[in-house]
Structure formats: C-alpha cells, structure tokens
Design an enzyme around this catalytic site. Structure first.
Site, short mmCIF file in Angstrom:
data_model
loop_
_atom_site.label_atom_id
_atom_site.label_comp_id
_atom_site.label_asym_id
_atom_site.label_seq_id
_atom_site.Cartn_x
_atom_site.Cartn_y
_atom_site.Cartn_z
N LYS A 207 -5.23 -2.82 -7.36
CA LYS A 207 -5.35 -3.30 -9.48
C LYS A 207 -5.54 -2.51 -10.22
O LYS A 207 -5.72 -1.75 -10.91
CB LYS A 207 -4.66 -5.04 -8.90
CG LYS A 207 -3.94 -5.55 -8.29
CD LYS A 207 -3.84 -6.50 -8.39
CE LYS A 207 -4.11 -7.77 -8.53
NZ LYS A 207 -4.75 -8.30 -6.93
N1 LIG Z 1 -5.51 -1.00 -0.32
C1 LIG Z 1 -5.63 -2.21 0.75
N2 LIG Z 1 -5.04 -1.52 1.51
C2 LIG Z 1 -5.48 -2.87 2.44
N3 LIG Z 1 -4.58 -4.30 2.50
C3 LIG Z 1 -4.88 -4.27 0.99
C4 LIG Z 1 -5.59 -3.55 -0.33
N4 LIG Z 1 -5.41 -3.75 -1.38
C5 LIG Z 1 -5.65 -4.95 -1.31
N5 LIG Z 1 -5.21 -5.58 0.16
C6 LIG Z 1 -4.71 -7.03 0.77
O1 LIG Z 1 -4.79 -7.66 0.45
C7 LIG Z 1 -4.31 -8.81 -0.31
C8 LIG Z 1 -4.45 -9.20 -1.44
O2 LIG Z 1 -5.31 -8.72 -2.72
P1 LIG Z 1 -6.18 -8.58 -3.91
O3 LIG Z 1 -4.14 -9.31 -4.76
O4 LIG Z 1 -7.16 -9.01 -4.04
O5 LIG Z 1 -5.36 -7.01 -4.56
P2 LIG Z 1 -6.74 -5.72 -5.06
O6 LIG Z 1 -5.65 -4.80 -5.54
O7 LIG Z 1 -7.33 -6.29 -3.84
O8 LIG Z 1 -7.24 -6.54 -6.30
P3 LIG Z 1 -8.06 -5.71 -6.83
O9 LIG Z 1 -8.13 -4.98 -7.21
O10 LIG Z 1 -8.66 -6.98 -8.01
O11 LIG Z 1 -9.61 -5.87 -6.42
C9 LIG Z 1 -5.17 -8.93 -0.11
O12 LIG Z 1 -5.92 -9.90 1.60
C10 LIG Z 1 -5.95 -7.62 0.43
O13 LIG Z 1 -7.16 -7.87 1.49
#
Ligand SMILES: Nc1ncnc2c1ncn2[C@@H]1O[C@H](COP(=O)(O)OP(=O)(O)OP(=O)(O)O)[C@@H](O)[C@H]1O
Length: 468
Positions: A207
């Site tokens: 995000k």
């Molecule tokens: N690029 C990715 N690949 C695989 N799993 C992901 C990825 N981005 C997020 N996830 C997984 O999706 C779930 C939800 O993630 P989250 O809502 O924290 O999103 P994020 O994009 O990692 O957030 P942020 O940008 O705030 O770090 C978590 O289990 C995280 O490990």
C-alpha cells in the site's frame, strides 16, 4: 471454537486499499481453510490509529466480497479488543516480564523483556528458522494502543488460530512473536510465510508504495475470476501445471498446500490482462452483456445487443473497453477506414462486400446507385460478372464516394483487373463451398446471409435495415 478444527485468519491493516499482494494472502488463507475443512477468520489490524480508517476497511471488505473470498468469522477489529490485550499484559506482568520505560520519542511505553533471546521456530515452507539477540520490545505504545507484534499474538492465541499464512516480510516479527507465545504459555501456531509478490521492478507490492488496488482493477473491468486465477499461480503450482480454472470453486477443489512455494513471484500485469481477455471471450454473450452494463455510457443498438456483444468480444481485454468498441461498430462508417484497411488482396473481398451490402444504408457512404450511374443495383451481375470498381469521384467534403476510390492501389480497371477480381472471388467461393458444403449459402444467395471472415464484422457494422 471446535476442538482440533483448523483456524486461519486474514488480517489486513485498513491503511489503504487492498492490493493484489494482500488479496493473494487472503486467497491462500481461504483455500487453506477450505482444504482443511477449517474456518477463516477476518481480523482488521487497525492498531495504527493515524493511518487506519473505516473507509479503507469498508473498501477492503467490499473487494474481498467481490473476489468471492467469504470468511466464516469476523470482521473483528483490534481497536475493539482492548480487554484481550489487558488480560495478556496482566499475564506477562505476573510473570515479571514487563516494565515501563521511555520509548525512542521519550514517551512512557510498556516493554516486554523476553526470558530467552535466541532460539528457533518452524516454518512449514522454510523449515527451522533460527533467531538470536532479540532485544526488549514495546508491548503497549505510549498512546495506550497495543504494538503490532503483541496484538497479533494476543489475538491469534485468543482466537485459537492454528495456522498463520502471511507474507514473508513478517519473518523477523515471528521471532518476537514466538517469544511472546512462549511467555504466555500458549501453543504456537504453524507458520507458513508465503513468498512475496513483487512489482515488475522488484519492489514488494505494498500500500505504501502505491500498488494498484483490487478496486482499480474492478473499475477497469477485470473479472474477479481472472484475478483469482492469476493470483493462484503466484506462489502455488498445480501438479499437472494447470493455470486455468473455471472459478474459485474449481480452484478450491484442485488446491493443495503441498504445492505452495516460498520464493517471491513477480506480478506481470500483461499476463493478467491476457487472462482477463481470454475469460471475457469465454463468457456467453448474455452474461457478458449483463457485466458490461455498468461500463456502457449508452446501451448497444436495441434488439441487437447480443450481436453487438459478440462483435466486440474478441477485441475486449477489460470491460471498460466496451464503450469504445460499441461506438466503433455503431458509429457511422467512415469509408476512409475501409480504404486504409484494404490491400490489393482485398479487391475481391471488396467486390463481394458490395454485393452483400447492396440495398442497405451505411451512413456517410452512398451506395454506387446513388452516386454513380455506372453501378446501379439493377445492373448487378451474377457471380461470373463482378462489376468493375467505380471511377474515383470525390464528394464535396473530400470523402470519396466509394471506399475503393481512396485505395492507394492500382485502380482495378480493364480486363486484366476484372479477371483478377473474378479469380479471387471464384477461389474464395470455391473455398467457402468446400467449407460449408452448402452451395447456396456458400454462394451468398441464402436468405439472411451471414458473412464470414472480414466481411462479417462489416455487415454487422451496418445500421439496422429499416425494413427489418
Ligand atoms: N506484496 C505482498 N506479497 C505477499 N503478501 C503480501 C504482500 N503485501 C501484503 N501481503 C500480506 O497481506 C496481508 C495484509 O497486508 P497489509 O494489509 O499489512 O498490507 P501491506 O501492503 O503489507 O501494508 P503496508 O503497505 O501498510 O505495509 C499480510 O499478511 C501481508 O503479509
């Protein structure tokens, strides 16, 4: 909570829109729960007060629903589970493992002092993961909100989560988390840290880094089935190498966690687009029409909606392509477009088009009968007598009276040209007869002729005939 039942959770933070990386984690949790006959819990990790919003939460839930990823319990919100964290703090305090101290910003926070600072935990995809030199860390921040690692453990323990499937960026968090489980006297869940999904430039889809959201894909006209199918192939493989599934249901039947991989996967937007186009083409026209409704700015020609959908389906890659494609087949035809597309080899085809379209009205293009005496419909010859193309006579607006007049080709005049047209037609008709085995239809004499090949689309592009 049923004893022995597998329980997994998807725990997004509502700090932005759901992107494809998060959606893939949700999908694998969903499939894992289905495979094990267990439950999927949805928990909103909204401890980050500054960045979390209810709007993002609602949007993420909507996207999960659109993808078909239903959950069995929840959504729970960490912001509403203060009692769970208080109880866990109490337990750790009784064990003498917490203390207050100033955090990096000089504010009072509650810290955890682990009993051990090294050890290992097991990851189902990666084996034994050692860790060492873990320092004291914050349990409750100065504003009273639980820190991520603490809230995740207190919740997972209280919710009876048996398997944690999440992205591998959590590997370093997991070391701290297992120390908390051990200090709380709770059994640790089994961990499966999934390989990350990376953008083509190698950065983690996230995000914070503006990954394209599921909602954006939805607005652009991706089908949920295409997204699900594509995500399934990122970090998982079918034993027989299958990459296409009828839908989530069929995928769930085929899915098996032993085929999960720990390596990162690069998200290729072009492959997703191709997949989407293929699934659009496979949709029955009626179904596609229904899905197109929100995308069209005006309805397709009345009474010919399904025909219109069939005509544009091949060229559609996302549903939002539809308004442009519908316009292309319903807007008045500009003969210059014909002319641009015609090549010398098309001369025979063009002569045939003239026959087929005779008597029908094409806006912006007068039939030869209206423009030049040389090609009056009454003079139309039989198959053996294709008419020569009319002489070039530009209209006042510069649009040639006939598309062929604009051809940058040698004019098809004289005996030699007529012979060539005739041969081209005969070859095509012979080919058609052989194809259809129906001489009348093949010769184009049947009632409502439906032309094949390049003519078909042109005939469809014609405005509805007033006498029909
Ligand atoms: N690029 C990715 N690949 C695989 N799993 C992901 C990825 N981005 C997020 N996830 C997984 O999706 C779930 C939800 O993630 P989250 O809502 O924290 O999103 P994020 O994009 O990692 O957030 P942020 O940008 O705030 O770090 C978590 O289990 C995280 O490990």
């Amino acid at each position: 909570m049923e004893d022995g039942k597998v329980r997994v959770r998807f725990a997004p933070s509502p700090t932005g829109m759901l992107h494809l990386g998060g959606a893939r984690t949700a999908l694998f949790n969903y499939l894992f729960a289905r495979y094990q006959g267990g439950d999927l819990v949805l928990r909103v990790d909204d401890t980050d007060r500054e960045r979390s919003t209810r709007g993002f939460e609602a949007a993420q839930l909507e996207d999960l629903e659109w993808l078909g990823l239903g959950f069995d319990e929840g959504p729970y919100r960490q912001s509403e589970r203060g009692d769970v964290y208080d109880a866990a703090v109490e337990k750790l305090a009784e064990a003498g493992l917490v203390y207050r101290a100033e955090d990096e910003a000089g504010r009072r926070a509650l810290y955890f002092r682990p009993r051990e600072r090294e050890g290992s935990y097991r990851d189902a995809l990666r084996g034994e993961i050692p860790f060492s030199r873990v320092e004291d860390f914050v349990l409750v921040k100065s504003d009273g909100t639980p820190a991520y690692n603490f809230a995740a453990v207190a919740d997972d323990a209280e919710m009876g989560i048996t398997h944690v499937l999440r992205g591998e960026e959590h590997l370093s968090n997991t070391a701290r988390q297992v120390l908390l489980y051990r200090a709380l006297g709770e059994g640790e869940p089994e961990f499966l840290h999934l390989g990350l999904i990376l953008a083509p430039d190698g950065a983690k889809l996230s995000k914070r880094h503006g990954a394209r959201s599921v909602a954006e894909h939805r607005r652009e006209g991706y089908l949920p089935g295409a997204i699900i199918e594509h995500l399934a192939t990122l970090g998982w493989s079918h034993p027989a190498g299958r990459e296409e599934f009828d839908g989530l249901e069929e995928l769930a039947q085929e899915w098996d966690p032993s085929r999960l991989g720990a390596s990162p996967a690069i998200f290729d937007p072009d492959r997703l687009l191709q997949r989407n186009a293929r699934r659009i083409r496979a949709l029955p026209a009626g179904d596609l029409l229904r899905r197109l409704e929100p995308f069209l700015d005006e309805p397709p020609p009345e009474g010919r909606e399904l025909l219109a959908v069939e005509a544009i389906k091949e060229e559609m890659r996302v549903l939002s392509d539809a308004p442009r494609l519908v316009r292309e087949i319903t807007d008045p035809v500009d003969p210059r477009t014909f002319a641009r597309e015609l090549t010398e080899a098309s001369v025979g085809v063009y002569a045939r088009a003239e026959e087929v379209l005779e008597g029908r009205r094409i806006e912006g293009w007068r039939m030869p009968a209206e423009s030049s005496g040389s090609c009056a419909p009454g003079r139309r010859g039989g198959d053996e007598d294709p008419r020569p193309l009319a002489s070039p006579a530009a209209r006042a607006d510069g649009v040639p009276q006939r598309a062929a007049d604009a051809l940058p080709l040698r004019r098809a005049r004289g005996r030699e040209s007529r012979e060539r047209i005739k041969r081209a037609r005969e070859a095509r008709l012979g080919h058609e007869r052989a194809d259809t085995g129906h001489p009348e239809r093949a010769a184009g004499r049947g009632g409502g002729e439906r032309q094949r090949g390049p003519l078909r689309l042109r005939a469809d592009r014609v405005q509805p005939h007033p006498h029909r």
